[in-house]
Structures are given as C-alpha cells and as structure tokens.
Design a protein around this motif. Structure first.
Motif, PDB file in Angstrom:
ATOM      1  N   HIS A 131     -16.418 -26.056  -5.520  1.00  0.00           N
ATOM      2  CA  HIS A 131     -16.430 -24.588  -5.430  1.00  0.00           C
ATOM      3  C   HIS A 131     -15.120 -24.028  -4.859  1.00  0.00           C
ATOM      4  N   GLY A 132     -14.076 -24.851  -4.834  1.00  0.00           N
ATOM      5  CA  GLY A 132     -12.780 -24.398  -4.333  1.00  0.00           C
ATOM      6  C   GLY A 132     -12.217 -23.226  -5.113  1.00  0.00           C
ATOM      7  N   LYS A 133     -12.334 -23.285  -6.431  1.00  0.00           N
ATOM      8  CA  LYS A 133     -11.801 -22.193  -7.255  1.00  0.00           C
ATOM      9  C   LYS A 133     -12.512 -20.878  -6.948  1.00  0.00           C
ATOM     10  N   LYS A 134     -13.819 -20.962  -6.711  1.00  0.00           N
ATOM     11  CA  LYS A 134     -14.591 -19.768  -6.368  1.00  0.00           C
ATOM     12  C   LYS A 134     -14.085 -19.162  -5.052  1.00  0.00           C
ATOM     13  N   LEU A 135     -13.788 -20.030  -4.077  1.00  0.00           N
ATOM     14  CA  LEU A 135     -13.258 -19.559  -2.803  1.00  0.00           C
ATOM     15  C   LEU A 135     -11.888 -18.915  -2.982  1.00  0.00           C
ATOM     16  N   VAL A 136     -11.026 -19.548  -3.778  1.00  0.00           N
ATOM     17  CA  VAL A 136      -9.694 -18.983  -4.044  1.00  0.00           C
ATOM     18  C   VAL A 136      -9.836 -17.594  -4.652  1.00  0.00           C
ATOM     19  N   VAL A 149     -16.826  -4.222   0.515  1.00  0.00           N
ATOM     20  CA  VAL A 149     -15.549  -4.371   1.220  1.00  0.00           C
ATOM     21  C   VAL A 149     -14.402  -4.271   0.224  1.00  0.00           C
ATOM     22  N   ASP A 150     -13.218  -3.911   0.733  1.00  0.00           N
ATOM     23  CA  ASP A 150     -12.028  -3.841  -0.127  1.00  0.00           C
ATOM     24  C   ASP A 150     -11.532  -5.232  -0.490  1.00  0.00           C
ATOM     25  N   ARG A 151     -11.668  -6.145   0.479  1.00  0.00           N
ATOM     26  CA  ARG A 151     -11.285  -7.532   0.248  1.00  0.00           C
ATOM     27  C   ARG A 151     -12.057  -8.410   1.212  1.00  0.00           C
ATOM     28  N   TYR A 152     -12.182  -9.661   0.811  1.00  0.00           N
ATOM     29  CA  TYR A 152     -12.857 -10.629   1.666  1.00  0.00           C
ATOM     30  C   TYR A 152     -11.816 -11.352   2.502  1.00  0.00           C
ATOM     31  N   ASP A 153     -12.173 -11.626   3.769  1.00  0.00           N
ATOM     32  CA  ASP A 153     -11.243 -12.306   4.669  1.00  0.00           C
ATOM     33  C   ASP A 153     -12.018 -13.056   5.749  1.00  0.00           C
ATOM     34  N   ARG A 154     -11.296 -13.564   6.711  1.00  0.00           N
ATOM     35  CA  ARG A 154     -11.889 -14.370   7.781  1.00  0.00           C
ATOM     36  C   ARG A 154     -12.880 -13.574   8.630  1.00  0.00           C
ATOM     37  N   VAL A 159     -17.868 -17.889   7.386  1.00  0.00           N
ATOM     38  CA  VAL A 159     -18.331 -19.218   6.960  1.00  0.00           C
ATOM     39  C   VAL A 159     -17.542 -19.670   5.734  1.00  0.00           C
ATOM     40  N   GLU A 160     -17.413 -18.773   4.751  1.00  0.00           N
ATOM     41  CA  GLU A 160     -16.657 -19.136   3.549  1.00  0.00           C
ATOM     42  C   GLU A 160     -15.162 -19.295   3.852  1.00  0.00           C
ATOM     43  N   TRP A 161     -14.644 -18.511   4.808  1.00  0.00           N
ATOM     44  CA  TRP A 161     -13.231 -18.657   5.187  1.00  0.00           C
ATOM     45  C   TRP A 161     -12.981 -20.044   5.784  1.00  0.00           C
ATOM     46  N   ALA A 162     -13.916 -20.512   6.584  1.00  0.00           N
ATOM     47  CA  ALA A 162     -13.786 -21.863   7.152  1.00  0.00           C
ATOM     48  C   ALA A 162     -13.782 -22.902   6.030  1.00  0.00           C
ATOM     49  N   GLU A 163     -14.619 -22.711   5.018  1.00  0.00           N
ATOM     50  CA  GLU A 163     -14.628 -23.609   3.861  1.00  0.00           C
ATOM     51  C   GLU A 163     -13.306 -23.515   3.095  1.00  0.00           C
ATOM     52  N   TYR A 164     -12.779 -22.313   2.973  1.00  0.00           N
ATOM     53  CA  TYR A 164     -11.505 -22.069   2.290  1.00  0.00           C
ATOM     54  C   TYR A 164     -10.366 -22.795   3.014  1.00  0.00           C
ATOM     55  N   THR A 165     -10.381 -22.719   4.335  1.00  0.00           N
ATOM     56  CA  THR A 165      -9.379 -23.412   5.144  1.00  0.00           C
ATOM     57  C   THR A 165      -9.493 -24.922   4.943  1.00  0.00           C
ATOM     58  N   TYR A 167     -10.746 -26.383   2.339  1.00  0.00           N
ATOM     59  CA  TYR A 167     -10.305 -26.619   0.959  1.00  0.00           C
ATOM     60  C   TYR A 167      -8.785 -26.765   0.922  1.00  0.00           C
ATOM     61  N   ASN A 168      -8.063 -25.853   1.567  1.00  0.00           N
ATOM     62  CA  ASN A 168      -6.599 -25.906   1.599  1.00  0.00           C
ATOM     63  C   ASN A 168      -6.126 -27.215   2.212  1.00  0.00           C
ATOM     64  N   LEU A 169      -6.708 -27.599   3.314  1.00  0.00           N
ATOM     65  CA  LEU A 169      -6.358 -28.852   3.980  1.00  0.00           C
ATOM     66  C   LEU A 169      -6.654 -30.053   3.086  1.00  0.00           C
ATOM     67  N   SER A 170      -7.797 -30.030   2.420  1.00  0.00           N
ATOM     68  CA  SER A 170      -8.209 -31.173   1.597  1.00  0.00           C
ATOM     69  C   SER A 170      -7.275 -31.418   0.416  1.00  0.00           C
ATOM     70  N   LEU A 171      -6.614 -30.374  -0.061  1.00  0.00           N
ATOM     71  CA  LEU A 171      -5.725 -30.544  -1.216  1.00  0.00           C
ATOM     72  C   LEU A 171      -4.555 -31.471  -0.905  1.00  0.00           C
ATOM     73  N   ILE A 172      -4.130 -31.523   0.340  1.00  0.00           N
ATOM     74  CA  ILE A 172      -3.062 -32.443   0.735  1.00  0.00           C
ATOM     75  C   ILE A 172      -3.580 -33.878   0.638  1.00  0.00           C
ATOM     76  N   HIS A 173      -4.785 -34.110   1.144  1.00  0.00           N
ATOM     77  CA  HIS A 173      -5.366 -35.457   1.100  1.00  0.00           C
ATOM     78  C   HIS A 173      -5.634 -35.908  -0.333  1.00  0.00           C
ATOM     79  N   ILE A 174      -6.137 -35.000  -1.147  1.00  0.00           N
ATOM     80  CA  ILE A 174      -6.469 -35.331  -2.537  1.00  0.00           C
ATOM     81  C   ILE A 174      -5.218 -35.715  -3.309  1.00  0.00           C
TER      82      ILE A 174
END
Length: 184
Positions: A131-136, A149-154, A159-165, A167-174
């Motif tokens: 679901h990374g693309k959905k978060l992006v 809301v005008d935009r979604y953020d932290r 909860v989803e922002w923590a998942e997004y963070t 996700y960003n970290l995991s891309l380095i490992h992947i």
C-alpha cells in the motif's frame, strides 16, 4: 580512497502533479518541498529525516551533500538529483549519481522497484509495501476537493504518516541488492 556511497530516497509534496507537468516544473514549483528523506551510508544503519516535524536539517546529511567524494545511489536517481538541486539548492554533479534502476535493467530485470524485488527473489517481507503507492498519493498532493482537509499530513493522519515514514525508510533496505554494479 573509496568514494563514500550513500543510498537515498525522497518523498515530496507539491500542488502540482508530477506525472502531468514533468520533473523540472514539479521540482521548481514554489509549493514543492521534500518532506521525508531516508539515507544509508555504506553499511551504517539507514536514517530518516522528517522535515515536517520541526527537526533541523541533519548536519551529517548536509555534510554528505556538500562532500565532493560522496556518490549517490537511488532507484530513479534523476528524481532525487533534481529535487535536491531545485528544492534544497544543492547541486551534485550528475557523474556522482548512480541510478540503480538503470543498473538492474542492464542486468535484465524490468519494471519498478516492486517488480525488480520479486524478480531478484527478495523475501516478501523485505519487498516494497503493497500500500506504499496509496500512501504516496495521499501525502504527495492536495486532497480531493470533496475531502474535509486541504491536504493530508502528519497532523491529521498520524497513523498513516508513520506508515509513510516507514515506507520511505524501507525503500533503502529494499533497493540494497540493486546497488551492485552492473558488471557483477
């Protein structure tokens, strides 16, 4: 002396749609900002900076960005290179960038990072979040007009922002296995 090798991944926000306007127009737009950046230096632990939480720009990352011996690796490296140049006003010469997407394509793999991970036999739990693309899509652009809301953020989606963070970290490992030189 071996160059310092840094693998980097950026998540950004803009009022513009990258797929409609192209990278340069997107990166140069005044609303565009880098919100998350994860980086790994050699075998050191990967770090993430959330630029939206008030934490100052990490000194070690800033030093790497200005170090002429640093070589940068990213899956689709032109995105990171142009975003760093346009948003942070730090120009890193193109010859110090290495696109791991191009490397793996030269080895006969195809598709995006998720596809390549599957083709390389990377364990399912280490692959790109489904679901990374959905978060992006949720965090990288304004919310649809019919949302509250005008935009979604932290702040409004913690909860989803923590998942997004994550996700960003995991891309380095992947993408670690994709950093091998194309001659291997």
């Amino acid at each position: 002396m071996e160059p310092v090798r840094v693998h980097v991944d950026i998540e950004s926000y803009s009022e513009l749609d990258l797929t409609k306007v192209g990278l340069y127009r997107y990166a140069m737009h005044p609303s565009t900002r880098i919100e998350l950046v994860s980086w790994g230096v050699g075998d050191e632990p990967v770090r993430t900076w959330d630029a939206t939480d008030g934490t100052p720009f990490p000194e070690d990352l800033l030093a790497l960005l200005h170090d002429d011996t640093t070589h940068w690796y990213a899956f689709n490296a032109p995105f990171e290179r142009i975003m760093i140049a346009c948003v942070w006003k730090i120009t890193i010469p193109a010859d110090r960038w290495h696109c791991t997407m191009v490397h793996v394509w030269m080895l006969g793999f195809s598709g995006g990072l998720a596809d390549v991970g599957t083709q390389m036999g990377i364990a399912t739990d280490k692959q790109k979040m489904a679901h990374g693309k959905k978060l992006v899509l949720k965090f990288c652009k304004p919310a649809p007009k019919n949302h509250k809301v005008d935009r979604y953020d932290r702040h409004n989606s913690p909860v989803e922002w923590a998942e997004y963070t994550e996700y960003n970290l995991s891309l380095i490992h992947i993408s670690e296995p994709t950093r091998q030189p194309a001659t291997s």
